[in-house]
Motif scaffolding. Sequence first.
Motif, mmCIF file in Angstrom:
data_model
loop_
_atom_site.group_PDB
_atom_site.id
_atom_site.type_symbol
_atom_site.label_atom_id
_atom_site.label_comp_id
_atom_site.label_asym_id
_atom_site.label_seq_id
_atom_site.Cartn_x
_atom_site.Cartn_y
_atom_site.Cartn_z
ATOM 1 N N THR A 198 29.466 22.038 64.900
ATOM 2 C CA THR A 198 30.690 21.422 65.428
ATOM 3 C C THR A 198 30.845 21.824 66.889
ATOM 4 O OG1 THR A 198 32.057 23.308 64.766
ATOM 5 C CG2 THR A 198 31.822 21.516 63.175
ATOM 6 N N GLN A 199 31.786 21.160 67.573
ATOM 7 C CA GLN A 199 32.089 21.535 68.959
ATOM 8 C C GLN A 199 33.096 22.670 69.037
ATOM 9 O OE1 GLN A 199 33.127 18.688 71.968
ATOM 10 N NE2 GLN A 199 31.769 17.107 71.153
ATOM 11 N N GLU A 200 34.162 22.556 68.223
ATOM 12 C CA GLU A 200 35.276 23.499 68.375
ATOM 13 C C GLU A 200 36.091 23.559 67.088
ATOM 14 O OE1 GLU A 200 39.363 23.898 71.116
ATOM 15 O OE2 GLU A 200 37.951 22.238 71.415
ATOM 16 N N HIS A 201 36.528 24.764 66.734
ATOM 17 C CA HIS A 201 37.459 24.932 65.616
ATOM 18 C C HIS A 201 38.886 24.928 66.169
ATOM 19 C CE1 HIS A 201 35.217 25.932 61.836
ATOM 20 N NE2 HIS A 201 34.224 25.878 62.715
ATOM 21 N N LEU A 202 39.772 24.209 65.515
ATOM 22 C CA LEU A 202 41.135 24.010 66.003
ATOM 23 C C LEU A 202 42.135 24.844 65.211
ATOM 24 C CD1 LEU A 202 41.020 20.113 66.303
ATOM 25 C CD2 LEU A 202 40.675 21.787 68.137
ATOM 26 N N ARG B 186 37.811 14.146 65.198
ATOM 27 C CA ARG B 186 38.468 15.295 64.584
ATOM 28 C C ARG B 186 38.431 15.130 63.070
ATOM 29 N NH1 ARG B 186 44.330 17.832 66.021
ATOM 30 N NH2 ARG B 186 43.406 17.626 68.070
ATOM 31 N N VAL C 26 38.173 20.742 62.811
ATOM 32 C CA VAL C 26 37.210 20.891 63.906
ATOM 33 C C VAL C 26 37.171 19.640 64.772
ATOM 34 C CG1 VAL C 26 35.782 22.437 62.498
ATOM 35 C CG2 VAL C 26 35.247 19.992 62.576
#
Length: 582
Positions: free
Chosen positions: A199-203, A379, A372
């Motif tokens: 993934t790119q980023e965890h939110l 998203r 994510v």
Amino acid sequence: MKNLIYAVNGPVIKVRDTEAFSMLEKVYVGPKKLMGEVISISKKETIIQVYESTSGLKKGDEVIGTKTLVSLVLGPGILNNIFDGIQRPLKTISQKEGIFIAPGSQVAPLDEERLWHVQMLAKEGDVVSPGQIIALVPETSAITNKVMIPSNLSGEIIECRADGKYTIKTNIAKVKDAEGNIHPINLVQEWPIKIPRPTQEHLLLDIPLITGQRVIDTLFPLAKGGAAVIPGGFGAGKTMMQHQLAKWCDADIIVYVGCGERGNEMTQVLEEFQSLIDPHTHKSLMERTVLIANTSNMPVAAREASIYTGITIAEYYRDMGYNVAMMADSTSRWAEALREISGRLEEMPAEEGFPAYLPSRIAQFYERAGMVINQNGTRGSVSIIGAVSPQGADFSEPVTQNTKRFVRCFWALDKNLAYQRHYPSVNWHLSYSEYLNDLTPWYNKHYGPRFMKDRTRIRTLLAQEDKLMEIVRLIGNDVLPDDQKLVLEIGRVIRQGFLQQSAFHEEDTYVPLRKQQAMIEAILLLYDETDKAISQGKPLSLVLKTGLFEEVTKMKYQIKNDEIKSFDRLKERIVSAISKVE
């Protein structure tokens, strides 16, 4: 040189050659080519766990390596299907081979002959990146499958088909990478089950997973992308609660894993889900559901695989931008499989015989939940709801305690409540949610700051009722003043009229948050107006004779979910009736 078995111990086999295999490699064992996985390599031997019954295997049978990891085939056809723990399609097997799975069955996971309508989004000359969506395939009437570039590939599309109907193995595009290599792209991709998808980023988890179950949405909410556990003894209602969550939660896709459960329970799930109309799409719930069935009579090693199979499928749909809810029923059976295999490996046991690595395995599983930003910029989320079956309802046993360390939502089921026919049997004193602070801004925005304040008041009244009940058990309630008797009466209304919820009642099986809020406001108004009357010297017994407490208790049935304005009339009756008490 052939690699030959020299020892068989249940699902564990041993091979003397230690150089032919690598860790976690998928292998085929014996003349029937049983599927297995390398789990240990030492100077003396290679140890393999077999995901099928090893009956009939003998010393000298050959083991063939594949040089690949145990992986899933991911593509159109997963939804509205039921697989075993290693992604064998049970519907197809039953049609071709009968109701029992033959050892070494090689049925393809997905239908390779079915034609799918493909709508191309990419065209020749486009530069593509990992995870990019290049085509759309209507997988069911409810869900569109999105064909993605593999996560390790980028380059230029040098060949691209037109819109049309293709099989999952048809190459719909070709990508040329920076080194000049050509990579064909079809509708499926393979992914190792024990490696999380990138993934790119965890939110931040700041949006609730709405379930329609009052005790959860109001008191112990779960965030989308969060992890929750449902511990409970036999008969406490774990499976029924997971059925309700699967049916009604506002996730786009449901992945239901029956890990070591009874076959009749999985049959019930399959029959119920096929007959149930999805409240979100008004079509069959199975059109956005996949079932992973590893029943208690199936090989024990496949229980471990079934959990990873489920979470990998969930991540696949998350990468398309969907919100996925995964139900794991139950992780205790998975832990028991780890214990059995660990015992056969003669590893040093830890508490209650479980392997010392049990906590790390539990953590690895639950940490794959999350909201994510995917590689393609969409998203998506994976929410995990795991059930735990502690023996004797003992929450201090290792699986419950270690799971508790890695999840932020704990819905403790109480057998005493279940015996009283109070469902869901969530114990409001033992349960908790650590997502409350993160979710408060969302509740404030959509339902106003009063919602969370009223929720806190409900919890406070339940705590006060519990303390007073200890006094009542000792000396009875006749000695209590009216204001304390009121707490007991309002506590009964909260328990029976709000927390207790019928899965079989048309209006009560699913309750929207707006109605939940109106119910709380009515209960607290009844409490406040009665408390005011008591402070003015009016006896509680006269207020009880008005029938308001019974009416508020039954409002969950009498007021329909879409008739929120009826609560205004109920509130008016409460104020008017109590004001007339002399």
